[in-house]
Design a protein around this motif. Structure first.
Motif: not given
Length: 322
Positions: A127-130, A162-166, A180-184
């Protein structure tokens, strides 16, 4: 029938919102910069997976199911679903935001489309930052309030972000509005169904200059309007063991992080087993052979296996059964 661990050729899908992470991160053989999906394991008509390895190379998944249903699927799975493979496995790269959508439940999907509904889960691989997902509403919403927000173009104000990370994992039951948002980049496990009600698409136009179809009226009776906190999956990450993530009527998913080899006795498991490699690499063995999987690859183990041996000094795997 002695069925070795089966790898399949990826079925690559161009999407308006796709990017290049399927190639850049997962090594998929994409040839453009708008590839959004890699269907790893599918028996959807027109998109049936074909074996890529071993003695069965070139054989379609559907042909194997038709000829060896209980050996491949498991007796209980075959009794429940017949010759229909019950789940669809994908990797998804969202360079842009996906449309906001939801899926009908089994009852509604059967009545309207003669199809299964679509319950799904997501495991975030990159996931890109943010980067964010949309999952559900930020408050309880009435049907009338929702319909007015569609009409007034204010739906985004009602949604939960929801902000996401690996490693983050989400369970998306039917009726839950989501995107699903951009950068995921994520792994998706879902019921075999392509029934989607698109309710908002950011007023984007396709390559021909047309707005994509929305399913406003169909969605009204399929939406779960209640604000819920049931989507973020909490799971253990204990190493070198099986950690339960999701257990639902349509699939069961576990997480494994390996630092050493692990052998599993599956003599009582009346289901096929799928491994999606979401980090590192592993060799997967059963009674009849082996296959190596790297990050971004998937393998299917037939139900008539007695054991699975996972050989790895560093892999993260999603294990999927019925």
């Amino acid at each position: 029938m002695k069925i070795h661990p089966l790898k399949f050729n990826p079925i690559l899908k161009e999407r308006l919102w796709g990017g290049t992470k399927l190639k850049d991160v997962l090594g998929k053989p994409i040839e453009n910069d708008i590839t959004g999906e890699s269907w790893e394991l599918s028996a959807v008509e027109g998109d049936v997976s074909v074996v890529a390895n071993g003695d069965l190379q070139g054989t379609s998944l559907q042909k194997l199911i038709n000829e060896y249903p209980e050996e491949l699927l498991g007796k209980s799975v075959f009794e429940r679903f017949g010759n229909e493979f019950p789940i669809l496995i994908k990797f998804i790269d969202a360079k842009q935001d996906l449309s906001i959508q939801l899926h009908p439940n089994d009852e509604l999907a059967k009545k309207r489309h003669n199809s299964f509904g679509k319950t799904e889960m997501w495991y975030i691989m990159d996931a890109d930052k943010g980067a964010e997902l949309i999952v559900g509403f930020n408050k309880d919403v009435s049907k009338e309030e929702y319909a007015k927000s569609i009409e007034d173009d204010t739906l985004l104000e009602l949604l939960n972000y929801e902000t996401v990370k690996e490693g983050d994992t989400f369970f998306i039951n039917t009726g839950k509005i989501h995107a699903i948002g951009a950068g995921v980049l994520l792994a998706e496990i879902q019921q075999t169904s392509d029934i989607t009600y698109r309710v908002f698409d950011f007023n984007r136009k396709d390559k021909d200059g047309n707005l994509r179809e929305l399913h406003t009226e169909l969605a009204l009776d399929a939406v779960d309007y209640e604000k819920k906190d049931d989507f973020k999956v909490k799971y253990s990450v204990e190493k070198d063991t099986v950690n339960q993530m999701v257990a639902c009527p349509y699939f069961n998913t576990n997480f494994l992080e390996l630092t050493e080899d692990l052998e599993l006795d599956i003599t009582t498991r009346d289901s096929f087993t799928i491994y999606m490699c979401v980090g590192g690499s592993a060799t997967v063995e059963n009674d009849f052979g082996s296959a190596k999987i790297n990050k971004g690859e998937t393998v299917l183990i037939p139900a008539n296996s007695n054991f699975i041996k996972l050989i790895s000094s560093g892999a993260k795997l999603l294990e999927v059964t019925i």
